[in-house]
Design an enzyme around this catalytic site. Structure first.
Site, PDB file in Angstrom:
ATOM      1  N   ASN A 152       0.876  -1.105   0.199  1.00 33.24           N
ATOM      2  CA  ASN A 152      -0.244  -0.377  -0.213  1.00 33.24           C
ATOM      3  C   ASN A 152       0.800   1.766   0.090  1.00 33.24           C
ATOM      4  OD1 ASN A 152       0.195  -0.941   2.691  1.00 33.24           O
ATOM      5  ND2 ASN A 152      -0.190   1.173   3.504  1.00 33.24           N
ATOM      6  N   CYS A 331      -3.566   5.478   7.747  1.00 27.93           N
ATOM      7  CA  CYS A 331      -4.017   5.194   9.095  1.00 27.93           C
ATOM      8  C   CYS A 331      -2.679   5.322  10.528  1.00 27.93           C
ATOM      9  CB  CYS A 331      -4.117   3.540   9.436  1.00 27.93           C
ATOM     10  SG  CYS A 331      -5.121   2.662   8.700  1.00 27.93           S
TER      11      CYS A 331
END
Length: 399
Positions: A152, A331
């Site tokens: 990611n 996050c």
């Protein structure tokens, strides 16, 4: 006007997905109810499940809707681990998303899991020989293998079929976190399942759908212990009243994303290459991370390190200039620490602090790339000056 280059964090909702969501929210009925309104809601839900299933090449019954990618990852890893008791070992590459890392570490702290982090190479790809050795050292104790389909942060595509071959030879289930890959590379779960992959996680808001819904694609033959108990919905894997409107919107986004993927991949790759060339020309000190071969990385991803700069400083300076990018996973945004992905790839702490991730999407055009390239040199110069001032005299460390 702000240029948005952080599509890996979340994507703007497709207008058609917004319309479908709003229309479906006006429909009354619990899909578990047996009256006509409930059955109408169930029909809408199951039609949406069929569309999402088609987008990943699975059977509809294998789609378990969740509250997002993080829940999907938790359900897969915890559920498979509990179901495989008394086996305790979990094998995962370094540099995984925190949804995976934190789940595994929770199992380690609270449930007695034994975790082995498999090394990444310098491109961010799992070391298959190391994985083979870890499995063969004691295959009967391995509960599962889990890994990203594509990293990611740096965008490197992982050899999930090769991983599945190593694990399936010993009957070990494999979970794939495909949240960052979904909509960017083709996914054929039927084929992957035949090769030994038991579960795969996806999320709607990465492809133009709503936040708050994802799915665990769970093989018919896989057994998991559920996280949530209640009404026994969705094969008793994920109890709870299902969000019909979100599922309908998810399906619209999934259909549009898969239909557009071939052409969009080519278009985004061209934009990415324009961006990469521009960065390396305007800031020669920049280093491109991940696989430099376009075939080995997500077409929308460009990830750089700028040694001597703090990635957060670059991010804020670019934001002031009207360009939105990231240093890595949303996050972890705002947490001033080196990229754990780059550290797992063998980079130094100082190198890992200077990370910048640029991710493109359907709303981006050449002027967006040009706006980023125009803003970068001044932002880099200011961030580099600040980074130099923050270093301790005579050392490479930061104060």
């Amino acid at each position: 006007m702000t240029v948005y280059l952080d599509h890996a964090a979340t994507t703007p909702m497709l207008p058609a997905a917004i319309t479908a969501y709003a229309d479906a929210m006006s429909v009354v009925g619990n899909p578990a109810s047996i009256h006509s309104q409930g059955q109408n809601a169930k029909r809408m839900l199951e039609e949406a499940r069929e569309v999402v299933a088609a987008s990943v090449g699975s059977d509809p019954i294998e789609i378990v809707f969740t509250g997002g990618g993080t829940e999907s990852v938790n359900l897969a890893i915890k559920g498979l681990w509990w179901a495989r008791s008394p086996r305790t070992r979990i094998l995962a590459p370094g540099g995984e998303h925190h949804a995976t890392m934190d789940t595994i570490e929770w199992l380690e702290r609270h449930e007695g899991a034994e975790v082995e982090w498999i090394p990444l190479d310098e491109l961010g790809r799992i070391d298959l020989d190391a994985l083979r050795r870890a499995i063969e050292s004691d295959p009967d104790s391995v509960a599962l293998v889990t890994l990203l389909a594509a990293n990611n942060e740096v965008g490197t595509i992982q050899p999930i079929e090769a991983v599945a071959a190593l694990a399936s030879a010993h009957g070990i289930p494999v979970h794939v976190d495909a949240v960052s890959a979904y909509g960017h590379i083709p996914i054929d779960f039927a084929g992957l399942s035949a090769q030994g992959i038991s579960a795969l996680s996806i999320s709607a808001h990465k492809i133009g759908g709503p936040v708050g819904i994802g799915a665990l694609v769970l093989s018919r033959t896989a057994t998991v212990v559920p996280l949530i108990h209640g009404g026994g919905q969705q094969r008793q894997v994920r109890s709870g009243t299902q969000d019909v409107a979100a599922a309908v919107s998810f399906a619209v986004a999934a259909s549009a994303s898969i239909e557009a993927m071939p052409a969009e991949t080519v278009r985004l790759a061209a934009l990415r290459d324009r961006l990469v060339d521009g960065v390396l020309t305007s800031v020669p000190a920049a280093v491109l991370n991940g696989d430099p071969n376009p075939a080995g990385r997500i077409a929308s991803n460009a990830h750089f390190t700028f040694e001597g700069c703090e990635g957060d400083s670059l991010l804020f300076l670019l934001d002031v200039a009207g360009v939105s990018v990231s240093t890595g996973s949303a996050c972890q945004a705002g947490i001033p620490e080196p990229s754990h992905v780059l550290r797992a790839m063998g980079r130094s702490e100082i190198e890992a602090r200077g990370a910048l991730r640029i991710t493109l999407g359907r709303t981006n055009t050449e002027p967006d790339v040009d706006a980023f390239l125009a803003a970068l040199p001044a932002a880099y110069a200011q961030a580099a000056t600040a980074g130099l001032a923050d270093r301790l005299p005579g050392t490479g460390a930061y104060t």
